[in-house]
Design a protein around this motif. Structure first.
Motif, short mmCIF file in Angstrom:
data_model
loop_
_atom_site.label_atom_id
_atom_site.label_comp_id
_atom_site.label_asym_id
_atom_site.label_seq_id
_atom_site.Cartn_x
_atom_site.Cartn_y
_atom_site.Cartn_z
N SER A 113 11.11 -13.65 -0.76
CA SER A 113 10.94 -13.61 0.68
C SER A 113 10.69 -12.18 1.14
N ILE A 114 10.34 -12.03 2.42
CA ILE A 114 10.14 -10.70 2.98
C ILE A 114 11.42 -9.88 2.87
N GLN A 115 12.55 -10.53 3.06
CA GLN A 115 13.84 -9.84 2.99
C GLN A 115 14.10 -9.30 1.58
N ASP A 116 13.60 -9.99 0.57
CA ASP A 116 13.81 -9.54 -0.81
C ASP A 116 13.12 -8.19 -1.07
N TRP A 117 12.06 -7.90 -0.32
CA TRP A 117 11.33 -6.65 -0.51
C TRP A 117 11.78 -5.57 0.47
N SER A 118 12.71 -5.87 1.36
CA SER A 118 12.99 -5.00 2.50
C SER A 118 13.51 -3.62 2.09
N PHE A 119 14.10 -3.49 0.91
CA PHE A 119 14.67 -2.20 0.50
C PHE A 119 13.64 -1.26 -0.08
N LEU A 120 12.42 -1.73 -0.30
CA LEU A 120 11.41 -0.91 -0.97
C LEU A 120 10.93 0.22 -0.07
N SER A 121 10.83 1.40 -0.63
CA SER A 121 10.29 2.53 0.13
C SER A 121 9.27 3.32 -0.67
N SER A 122 9.10 2.97 -1.96
CA SER A 122 8.17 3.73 -2.79
C SER A 122 7.68 2.85 -3.93
N LEU A 123 6.61 3.31 -4.58
CA LEU A 123 6.08 2.59 -5.74
C LEU A 123 7.09 2.60 -6.89
N VAL A 150 0.86 -1.18 0.00
CA VAL A 150 0.00 0.00 0.00
C VAL A 150 0.90 1.23 0.00
N PHE A 151 0.65 2.13 -0.94
CA PHE A 151 1.46 3.34 -1.08
C PHE A 151 0.58 4.58 -0.96
N ASP A 152 1.17 5.66 -0.49
CA ASP A 152 0.48 6.95 -0.51
C ASP A 152 0.26 7.36 -1.96
N ASP A 153 -0.95 7.78 -2.27
CA ASP A 153 -1.25 8.22 -3.63
C ASP A 153 -1.00 9.72 -3.74
N ASP A 154 0.27 10.08 -3.74
CA ASP A 154 0.67 11.47 -3.88
C ASP A 154 1.91 11.52 -4.75
N ARG A 177 5.10 7.02 -1.34
CA ARG A 177 5.90 6.26 -0.38
C ARG A 177 5.13 5.05 0.17
N LEU A 178 5.88 4.04 0.61
CA LEU A 178 5.28 2.83 1.15
C LEU A 178 4.58 3.13 2.47
N ASP A 179 3.35 2.70 2.58
CA ASP A 179 2.57 2.85 3.80
C ASP A 179 2.47 1.53 4.55
N CYS A 180 2.26 0.42 3.82
CA CYS A 180 2.04 -0.86 4.48
C CYS A 180 2.41 -1.99 3.53
N TYR A 181 2.92 -3.08 4.09
CA TYR A 181 3.26 -4.28 3.31
C TYR A 181 2.75 -5.52 4.03
N ASP A 233 -5.87 9.00 0.21
CA ASP A 233 -5.77 8.29 -1.07
C ASP A 233 -4.61 7.30 -1.03
N ARG A 234 -4.87 6.10 -1.54
CA ARG A 234 -3.85 5.05 -1.51
C ARG A 234 -3.78 4.33 -2.85
N LEU A 235 -2.60 3.77 -3.14
CA LEU A 235 -2.39 2.88 -4.27
C LEU A 235 -2.06 1.50 -3.72
N ILE A 236 -2.76 0.49 -4.19
CA ILE A 236 -2.53 -0.88 -3.74
C ILE A 236 -1.94 -1.68 -4.89
N ALA A 237 -0.79 -2.29 -4.66
CA ALA A 237 -0.11 -3.13 -5.65
C ALA A 237 -0.03 -4.54 -5.10
N VAL A 238 -0.34 -5.51 -5.96
CA VAL A 238 -0.36 -6.92 -5.56
C VAL A 238 0.55 -7.72 -6.48
N CYS A 239 1.39 -8.57 -5.90
CA CYS A 239 2.19 -9.54 -6.64
C CYS A 239 1.82 -10.93 -6.14
N ALA A 240 1.49 -11.82 -7.06
CA ALA A 240 1.15 -13.20 -6.71
C ALA A 240 2.22 -14.14 -7.24
N ASN A 241 2.55 -15.13 -6.43
CA ASN A 241 3.53 -16.15 -6.82
C ASN A 241 4.88 -15.54 -7.19
#
Length: 355
Positions: A121-131, A78-82, A86-90, A109-117
């Motif tokens: 791992s959680i660690q692979d996404w740990s560097f993300l801070s924005s869309l 979930v990202f701020d829609d501005d 920036r990342l709000d929630c994972y 306002d929020r942007l929701i992005a979904v990745c399936a399969n």
């Protein structure tokens, strides 16, 4: 290993508390976090003031509408829609079928992005801070799967009351190339009555890498099977059947239905060049002991735009004369009767995810 869901939220105090009480993951870290923030609530406060509007939580009921393939895991951002986005929630969901918990995001306002399969791992996404950082991630074809393909989608959720419902479409990153039927009819040729043997069907000039949210105007960035079937390239795939299949026996005038389904990443190059070759479906076989090739530029007939994400290219082919001795030279229209149909992947029923 026991399945679990983990919630990672940034900047919102309620999110930290929600993570701690919802799952017993990293309890020591969670305890320290609560001990750090608890005095802010208790010291000198008889009645806590309400959180500012932009820190208040909301929930949205999201239904995922995708393809008829299994969803084994979900990564939800979930990202701020501005302007900064920036990342709000994972949220990491390792067992989607049994998951029924809520995850809250900040209000607004929020942007929701979904990745399936994703197989990350959680660690692979740990560097993300924005869309923007998420959109920079690329998927490799050799890490994908026909049975449980990588899928993604993104949608906006405007500010408003909690509990509303919305539908998000997610779709595979790759496209499918299917050979539904095949025959060869050499009537009126000196070799009339001959049949094809040692038949192989495969893809060449395959784009092997793609951005996980790319949709249009996708150019190949790494080529698999450049110009011909490459044994080294095939060896790096988890299943060679992703790009190549063999047809046992002989192929003659009687139509056969080989049920061949191959996959590739999009390639929408407008003009063919050494760096942007067209993706091809190649039929290889022997006639009277000599090897021939019948390469077909996929979806280039009638000014087609090449191979696009989430589409099925279904071919019915009748070969009418000997092919080329070069697998990288497309056949002429008089050499084959080619019938192409293009379909979208079959959608499945909505899959409820609570936000």
């Amino acid at each position: 290993m026991e399945n679990y869901n983990e919630n990672i939220c940034r900047e919102h105090l309620f999110s930290v508390i929600s993570v701690y009480f919802s799952k017993p993951i990293l309890p020591f870290l969670g305890t320290l976090t609560l001990l750090n923030i608890l005095p802010a609530f208790l010291y000198g406060c008889s009645v806590p003031e309400p959180l500012p509007q932009h820190l208040q939580e909301k929930t949205v009921n999201i239904c995922l509408a995708g393809t008829s393939v299994d969803i084994k895991e979900l990564d939800i951002f979930v990202f701020d829609d501005d302007r900064m986005q920036r990342l709000d929630c994972y949220q990491k969901i390792t067992d989607p079928l049994s998951w029924n918990e809520e995850v809250v995001s900040g209000n607004g306002d929020r942007l929701i992005a979904v990745c399936a399969n994703s197989r990350k791992s959680i660690q692979d996404w740990s560097f993300l801070s924005s869309l923007a950082a998420l959109k920079e991630i690329r998927m490799q074809l050799e890490d994908d799967s026909i049975e449980s393909p990588f899928m993604s989608g993104i949608m906006s959720v405007p500010s408003g009351e909690s509990g509303r419902q919305a539908v998000m479409n997610i779709c595979p990153l790759y496209c499918s190339v299917e050979l539904r039927s095949l025959c060869c009819d050499f009537s009126d040729k000196p070799y009339a009555g001959e049949k094809m043997t040692d038949v192989k069907v495969y893809l060449t000039n395959v784009n092997g890498e793609c951005g996980i949210f790319d949709t249009n105007d996708i150019l190949p960035s790494r080529i698999i099977n450049a110009g011909r079937l490459c044994e080294e390239d095939m060896d790096m795939l988890p299943a060679p059947s992703m790009l190549m299949r063999e047809i046992p026996g002989e192929v003659g005038r009687n139509i056969i239905y080989p049920d061949i389904n191959l996959i590739c990443y999009p390639n929408n190059s407008n003009a063919e060049s050494p760096g942007t070759p067209f993706t091809r479906l190649v039929i290889e076989g022997k006639i009277s002991g000599s090897k021939y090739y019948w390469p077909i530029n996929i979806n280039r007939e009638d000014s087609g735009g090449g191979v696009c994400r989430n589409e099925r290219y279904i071919y019915n082919v009748r070969i009418t004369r000997k092919g080329s001795t070069d697998p990288d030279i497309p056949v002429k229209t008089e050499d084959m009767d080619i019938r192409l149909s293009i379909e979208k992947w079959t959608e499945k029923e909505d899959y409820p995810i609570i936000f």
